[in-house]
Write an enzyme that holds these catalytic residues in place. Structure first.
Site, mmCIF file in Angstrom:
data_model
loop_
_atom_site.group_PDB
_atom_site.id
_atom_site.type_symbol
_atom_site.label_atom_id
_atom_site.label_comp_id
_atom_site.label_asym_id
_atom_site.label_seq_id
_atom_site.Cartn_x
_atom_site.Cartn_y
_atom_site.Cartn_z
ATOM 1 N N GLU A 147 10.462 -39.259 82.048
ATOM 2 C CA GLU A 147 9.575 -39.755 80.977
ATOM 3 C C GLU A 147 8.170 -40.228 81.486
ATOM 4 O O GLU A 147 7.160 -39.942 81.262
ATOM 5 C CB GLU A 147 10.040 -40.767 79.762
ATOM 6 C CG GLU A 147 9.257 -41.157 78.733
ATOM 7 C CD GLU A 147 8.503 -40.197 78.165
ATOM 8 O OE1 GLU A 147 9.071 -38.995 77.885
ATOM 9 O OE2 GLU A 147 7.645 -40.348 77.402
ATOM 10 N N LYS B 266 4.465 -38.356 81.180
ATOM 11 C CA LYS B 266 3.394 -39.190 80.851
ATOM 12 C C LYS B 266 2.165 -38.898 81.758
ATOM 13 O O LYS B 266 1.114 -38.681 81.394
ATOM 14 C CB LYS B 266 3.574 -40.661 80.648
ATOM 15 C CG LYS B 266 4.272 -41.087 79.394
ATOM 16 C CD LYS B 266 3.696 -40.793 77.937
ATOM 17 C CE LYS B 266 4.207 -39.471 77.606
ATOM 18 N NZ LYS B 266 5.479 -39.311 76.676
ATOM 19 N N GLU C 69 0.946 -35.242 81.798
ATOM 20 C CA GLU C 69 0.240 -34.783 80.606
ATOM 21 C C GLU C 69 -1.126 -35.627 80.429
ATOM 22 O O GLU C 69 -2.096 -34.794 79.998
ATOM 23 C CB GLU C 69 1.172 -35.615 79.524
ATOM 24 C CG GLU C 69 1.106 -34.914 78.222
ATOM 25 C CD GLU C 69 2.147 -35.419 77.372
ATOM 26 O OE1 GLU C 69 2.704 -36.642 77.819
ATOM 27 O OE2 GLU C 69 2.384 -34.781 76.365
ATOM 28 N N ASN D 108 -1.973 -21.780 59.962
ATOM 29 C CA ASN D 108 -1.091 -22.239 61.070
ATOM 30 C C ASN D 108 0.091 -21.573 61.366
ATOM 31 O O ASN D 108 0.966 -21.431 60.361
ATOM 32 C CB ASN D 108 -1.001 -23.832 60.567
ATOM 33 C CG ASN D 108 0.203 -24.488 61.453
ATOM 34 O OD1 ASN D 108 0.025 -24.239 62.555
ATOM 35 N ND2 ASN D 108 1.056 -25.383 60.857
ATOM 36 N N GLY D 109 0.151 -21.170 62.392
ATOM 37 C CA GLY D 109 1.533 -20.570 62.670
ATOM 38 C C GLY D 109 1.468 -19.188 63.467
ATOM 39 O O GLY D 109 0.135 -19.249 64.060
ATOM 40 N N HIS E 148 18.493 -34.463 99.136
ATOM 41 C CA HIS E 148 18.852 -32.738 98.894
ATOM 42 C C HIS E 148 17.758 -32.090 98.949
ATOM 43 O O HIS E 148 17.793 -30.896 98.356
ATOM 44 C CB HIS E 148 19.720 -33.014 97.767
ATOM 45 C CG HIS E 148 20.978 -33.548 97.827
ATOM 46 N ND1 HIS E 148 21.915 -33.245 99.043
ATOM 47 C CD2 HIS E 148 21.375 -34.883 97.137
ATOM 48 C CE1 HIS E 148 23.021 -34.104 98.706
ATOM 49 N NE2 HIS E 148 22.652 -35.122 97.886
ATOM 50 N N LYS F 253 -0.385 -31.911 69.658
ATOM 51 C CA LYS F 253 0.809 -33.090 69.265
ATOM 52 C C LYS F 253 2.069 -32.465 68.672
ATOM 53 O O LYS F 253 3.100 -32.893 69.052
ATOM 54 C CB LYS F 253 0.105 -33.930 68.125
ATOM 55 C CG LYS F 253 0.987 -35.051 67.657
ATOM 56 C CD LYS F 253 1.200 -36.151 69.045
ATOM 57 C CE LYS F 253 2.116 -37.194 68.571
ATOM 58 N NZ LYS F 253 2.724 -38.033 69.602
ATOM 59 N N CYS G 205 -1.878 -25.582 64.355
ATOM 60 C CA CYS G 205 -3.346 -25.846 63.866
ATOM 61 C C CYS G 205 -3.050 -26.825 62.652
ATOM 62 O O CYS G 205 -2.212 -27.260 62.279
ATOM 63 C CB CYS G 205 -3.808 -24.761 63.558
ATOM 64 S SG CYS G 205 -3.724 -23.453 64.795
ATOM 65 N N TRP H 73 -5.372 -24.724 67.472
ATOM 66 C CA TRP H 73 -5.013 -24.571 69.149
ATOM 67 C C TRP H 73 -4.358 -23.316 69.323
ATOM 68 O O TRP H 73 -3.576 -22.757 68.426
ATOM 69 C CB TRP H 73 -3.640 -25.622 68.986
ATOM 70 C CG TRP H 73 -3.118 -25.891 70.338
ATOM 71 C CD1 TRP H 73 -3.478 -26.810 71.433
ATOM 72 C CD2 TRP H 73 -1.906 -25.298 70.700
ATOM 73 N NE1 TRP H 73 -2.746 -26.709 72.451
ATOM 74 C CE2 TRP H 73 -1.682 -25.933 72.268
ATOM 75 C CE3 TRP H 73 -0.848 -24.220 70.504
ATOM 76 C CZ2 TRP H 73 -0.693 -25.363 73.075
ATOM 77 C CZ3 TRP H 73 0.039 -24.016 71.047
ATOM 78 C CH2 TRP H 73 0.314 -24.723 72.606
ATOM 79 N N ARG I 45 -3.010 -32.009 65.789
ATOM 80 C CA ARG I 45 -2.259 -30.534 65.807
ATOM 81 C C ARG I 45 -2.690 -29.627 66.771
ATOM 82 O O ARG I 45 -2.111 -28.654 66.864
ATOM 83 C CB ARG I 45 -2.111 -30.116 64.485
ATOM 84 C CG ARG I 45 -1.508 -31.050 63.349
ATOM 85 C CD ARG I 45 -1.377 -30.288 62.014
ATOM 86 N NE ARG I 45 -0.688 -29.451 61.682
ATOM 87 C CZ ARG I 45 0.513 -29.422 61.597
ATOM 88 N NH1 ARG I 45 1.097 -30.898 61.442
ATOM 89 N NH2 ARG I 45 1.302 -28.357 61.385
#
Ligand code: M6R
Length: 608
Positions: free
Chosen positions: A481, A485, A488, A99-100, A504, A603, A2, A74, A27
């Site tokens: 990657e 992207k 996401e 935050n945490g 396979h 983020k 947060c 968040w 955040r």
């Protein structure tokens, strides 16, 4: 994960708090709130959604104040709702933002319920407010009550706290999550990071783990984990206030994609001389550390993990033994610790909880030295590492990492060369690599010219539910990657495979509704990749291939080819990243998702 902002000033701080929250939205962004002191009372406004919802609620309320705390959330404990949004209060006297994660909140909650406290939220933070209130009721002074509360908390957290009858006073605490104090003329601040405060000050100090601080308009007092008063060095941020502004761009992600030529140039600036890299960039202790290193262990998460995978191909090609692991896996398994091993952590934020914990674990079990490759100089990871190499990407706001990745690759190439020198890389190879690195900014600009064509191709993806990304060698992590992207920001299911793995298993998925994206640079694996392309075509799959014109891959009804300008294989993972970023951006744009703040993500992942 947060964001926290707090201000004590002699004029209205609401605009500063709101602007600070907007800058911290990277955040987390599922709800936001403020609590301010007003004539001996606490007043609180909270809203579900982004900071703009809170902003308009505050505008409607006409609230103004000179002391207040604010938070963008968040969710970790409890769904995004107004009741769970911070600040949390106790008896309308104490307001807390956190935050945490308070790991022992269940136990504390049960104890506080037993003492008669009623809980209004499902969050872990509310216990902090009630616990402080409890200690004050027991006769403790405000600072003492916070100190005693922190002593009870387990987990990682940063806190800012105000009390209804203490105008012009705020207390902050830090353990495991970042917290800084901003300094200005007759006003002081608390924030998760300095970017939140840049419109009002660039002077700040970083609290150490275990520190508590109290601020008022004119002074700051910091007390360390042992209870002694300490002074922390005052720093000046070099980040410009407008570095985090959108300017002409529609989204931060697009801005950051376009900033990559400059960001990579900045990352290499001063680190190349003639046809050599300058090892001094890693700091004075690095030569001895590199000399003694016989094994490299890379640890990271998400996009930074992909950068580590690319680097492992480079390192091993120079004879440097290397292993790469996702931090959340590394930290919880038993290891056979190699002799003389250097741990390399890679992180944009430097605050990713899993990466920090994995580094701590690595050092605990006997890895010898640590290097951090990071974009944030004051971050926990940088401070916890023996040596560091900063990427100079500038602030990255879009949740989907772009310029952080390509600058990490540039920094990792410097590192691979520094290590390669000590194994089997000769000076001609170094000279060739350095000369290729110098072409990176121009080659990135060239790759960006594909933007319009990619925007056109993206139209064929927007209605798809699934996609496969293929690559080989160091371009397999680039395919990973690309897939990350796309999923996401467009929410399209995307999986990456080493192209040779297709037969396979994943080949069973291929049909006309499953677009397959192939990364096909012109290297010694091209012919192998072409065979994989045929395997897809033979099953009715539709392909989008990124290749250079000389690769000899022709466009057909079922194959579209995007021509990437010729590039040496050494740097092509960096260049082939750019069109994949643009592809996911344009698909997301067509789908109308929130490109910069995709659902359910944040983020900086500062919690486990
Ligand atoms: O700040 P870090 O580089 O440590 O972050 C690691 C991941 O959380 C991050 O790369 C994440 O995967 C990005 N959202 C990907 O775009």
């Amino acid at each position: 994960m947060c964001g926290i902002v707090g201000a004590v000033a002699n004029n209205d701080i609401i605009p500063v708090l709101v602007e600070g929250l907007k800058r911290l939205e990277y955040r987390g962004y599922d709800s936001a709130g403020v609590a301010v002191l007003k004539s001996g009372n606490l007043e609180r406004v909270r809203r579900v959604g982004k900071v703009r919802e809170l902003d308009s609620a505050l505008a409607d309320s006409g609230l103004s104040a000179t002391t207040g705390i604010a938070h963008t959330r968040w969710a970790t404990h409890g769904q995004p709702s107004e009741a769970n949004a911070h600040p949390h209060t106790s008896a309308d006297t104490i307001a807390v933002v956190c935050n945490g994660i308070i790991e022992n909140h269940d136990e504390l909650r049960a104890d506080l319920v037993g003492k008669g406290y009623a809980f209004m939220s499902e969050t872990d933070t509310e216990v902090v407010a009630h616990q402080i209130h409890f200690f004050i009721e027991q006769g403790n002074e405000f600072f003492e009550a916070v100190t005693r509360t922190c002593a009870l908390l387990e987990g990682a957290y940063a806190l800012a706290i105000i009390k209804h009858d203490e105008p012009n006073r705020m207390i902050g605490a830090r353990r495991g999550s970042p917290l800084i104090v901003g300094l200005a003329e007759n006003e002081n601040y608390i924030a998760s990071d300095i970017s939140a405060l840049l419109p009002v000050t660039n002077r700040y100090l970083v609290l150490d783990d275990g520190d508590l601080c109290e601020i008022n308009q004119h002074s700051i007092r910091v007390v360390d984990a042992t209870g002694s008063e300490v002074s922390r060095p005052i720093r000046e941020s070099k980040i410009k206030a407008d570095a985090v502004e959108l300017g002409e761009y529609r989204h931060y992600m697009l801005k950051e994609i376009y900033e990559q030529a400059t960001a990579v140039a900045d990352t290499l600036d001063g680190r190349l001389a003639g046809d050599r890299i300058l090892e001094q960039a890693f700091g004075p202790e690095s030569a001895a550390i590199f000399d003694s290193t016989r094994f490299v262990q890379i640890i990271a998460c998400g996009t930074s993990f992909h950068a580590g995978l690319v680097a492992s191909y480079w390192l091993e090609s120079f004879g440097v033994p290397c292993r790469v692991e996702i931090a959340s896996e590394f930290r919880y398994r038993a290891h056979a610790v190699p002799d003389d091993a250097l741990v390399v952590t890679i992180s944009q934020s430097g605050e990713t909880a899993d990466t920090i914990a994995a580094l701590t674990e690595a050092m605990r079990i006997g890895f010898k030295h640590s290097l951090s490759i990071c974009n944030v100089p004051e971050s926990s990871l940088v401070r916890d590492s023996d040596i560091c190499l900063m990427t100079h990407a500038g602030p990255e706001i879009g949740v989907a990492s772009t310029k952080a990745f390509t600058t990490q690759l540039a920094a990792l190439m410097l590192f691979a060369i520094a290590m390669g020198r000590r194994f089997n890389m000769d000076s001609d190879t170094e000279a060739r690599l350095v000369s290729e690195m110098k072409t990176l900014p121009a080659k990135i600009e060239q790759a960006l010219n594909l933007d319009e064509d990619i925007a056109e191709v993206a139209k064929q993806f927007a209605d798809k539910d699934h996609s496969l990304f293929l690559g080989r060698g160091a371009h397999y992590p680039i395919a990973m990657e690309g897939a990350l992207k796309l999923k996401e920001i467009s929410y399209i299911h995307a999986e990456a495979y080493a192209a040779g793995e297709l037969k396979h298993g994943p080949l069973a998925l291929v049909d006309g509704r499953m677009p397959v994206i192939a990364v096909a640079p012109n290297n010694e694996l091209l012919e192998k990749l072409k065979s994989n392309i045929h395997e897809v075509r033979a099953r009715g799959g539709r392909l989008l291939v990124f290749a250079d014109a000389a690769a000899g891959i022709e466009a057909e009804e079922d194959v579209q080819v995007m021509h990437v300008a010729p590039v040496d294989d050494s740097i092509s993972p960096i260049i082939y990243t750019i069109p994949l970023q643009l592809l996911s951006y344009h698909v997301a744009l067509i789908k109308g998702t929130d490109v910069d703040k995709p659902r359910n993500l944040a983020k900086s992942v500062t919690v486990e």
